[in-house]
Design a protein around this motif. Structure first.
Motif, PDB file in Angstrom:
ATOM      1  N   PRO A 113       0.767  -1.271   0.068  1.00 51.44           N
ATOM      2  CA  PRO A 113      -0.025   0.003  -0.046  1.00 51.44           C
ATOM      3  C   PRO A 113       0.708   1.315   0.048  1.00 51.44           C
ATOM      4  O   PRO A 113       0.430   2.426  -0.298  1.00 51.44           O
ATOM      5  N   LYS A 114       2.125   1.209   0.363  1.00 46.81           N
ATOM      6  CA  LYS A 114       3.070   2.285   0.141  1.00 46.81           C
ATOM      7  C   LYS A 114       3.485   2.650  -1.246  1.00 46.81           C
ATOM      8  O   LYS A 114       4.421   3.646  -1.327  1.00 46.81           O
ATOM      9  N   ASN A 115       3.318   1.660  -2.155  1.00 47.13           N
ATOM     10  CA  ASN A 115       3.670   1.941  -3.494  1.00 47.13           C
ATOM     11  C   ASN A 115       2.964   2.950  -4.206  1.00 47.13           C
ATOM     12  O   ASN A 115       1.724   2.804  -4.194  1.00 47.13           O
ATOM     13  N   ASP A 133      -4.066  -8.307   3.337  1.00 51.19           N
ATOM     14  CA  ASP A 133      -3.739  -9.618   3.281  1.00 51.19           C
ATOM     15  C   ASP A 133      -3.791 -10.058   4.599  1.00 51.19           C
ATOM     16  O   ASP A 133      -3.854  -9.226   5.865  1.00 51.19           O
ATOM     17  N   ASP A 134      -3.802 -11.419   4.803  1.00 47.97           N
ATOM     18  CA  ASP A 134      -3.719 -12.082   6.262  1.00 47.97           C
ATOM     19  C   ASP A 134      -2.625 -11.450   7.193  1.00 47.97           C
ATOM     20  O   ASP A 134      -2.688 -11.369   8.450  1.00 47.97           O
ATOM     21  N   ASP A 138       0.089  -6.315   2.627  1.00 46.97           N
ATOM     22  CA  ASP A 138      -0.094  -6.002   1.293  1.00 46.97           C
ATOM     23  C   ASP A 138      -1.598  -5.890   1.133  1.00 46.97           C
ATOM     24  O   ASP A 138      -2.465  -6.539   1.730  1.00 46.97           O
ATOM     25  N   MET A 139      -1.924  -4.865   0.150  1.00 44.07           N
ATOM     26  CA  MET A 139      -3.323  -4.471  -0.182  1.00 44.07           C
ATOM     27  C   MET A 139      -3.836  -5.643  -1.153  1.00 44.07           C
ATOM     28  O   MET A 139      -3.038  -5.917  -2.054  1.00 44.07           O
ATOM     29  N   LEU A 140      -5.050  -6.278  -1.217  1.00 39.55           N
ATOM     30  CA  LEU A 140      -5.590  -7.166  -2.117  1.00 39.55           C
ATOM     31  C   LEU A 140      -6.500  -6.497  -2.904  1.00 39.55           C
ATOM     32  O   LEU A 140      -7.321  -5.618  -2.273  1.00 39.55           O
TER      33      LEU A 140
END
Length: 145
Positions: A113-115, A133-134, A138-140
């Motif tokens: 999400p920082k990308n 994510d679990d 990471d953003m899904l």
């Protein structure tokens, strides 16, 4: 622009392994060599080289996670070939290839999400964020078919 997705074999795997992103992008992208090893030893992994004309310029790996879901795990364009529209064309080709999966209902991608460019870039293809994510790293995002 002559962009295609090609099989990776003994004739081009070294060139694919030599592709690299910028220093700033390294934290967001796994090594192509590691991805090829991972795919070799795990079923359901598909790896493709992104070609511009006759030259490998990028890499994709996607995984059939369930009978109805394919996840794009790796996607990179070499630092010398970025900002030329190659990534957009290649992602369209990958999505089209993935959509040929029988029974497919979802295509998933995850990104840090920082990308700074990922959210807008993937949203332009119809990916909608569904949460972290679990591991909470990471953003899904999904395309529902």
């Amino acid at each position: 622009m002559d962009i295609s997705l090609e099989e990776i074999d003994r004739s081009n795997y070294e060139a694919v392994c030599d592709l690299d992103v910028t220093k700033e992008q390294e934290a967001y992208v796994a090594c192509n060599m590691w991805s090829l090893v991972e795919a070799h030893y795990n079923p359901g992994h598909t790896c493709k080289a992104i070609y511009h004309e006759k030259t490998p310029v990028g890499f994709f790996m996607w995984v059939q996670e369930t009978a109805t879901k394919v996840s794009i795990w790796r996607f990179m364009v070499d630092k010398h070939h970025q900002n030329k529209g190659i990534g957009k064309t290649a992602l369209n080709l990958a999505i089209d290839a993935i959509k040929t999966t029988v029974g497919l209902k979802e295509i998933e991608i995850c990104y840090n999400p920082k990308n700074p460019v990922a959210k807008e870039f993937y949203a332009g293809f119809g990916f909608q964020e569904v949460g972290m994510d679990d591991e909470g790293e990471d953003m899904l995002a999904l395309i529902k078919l």
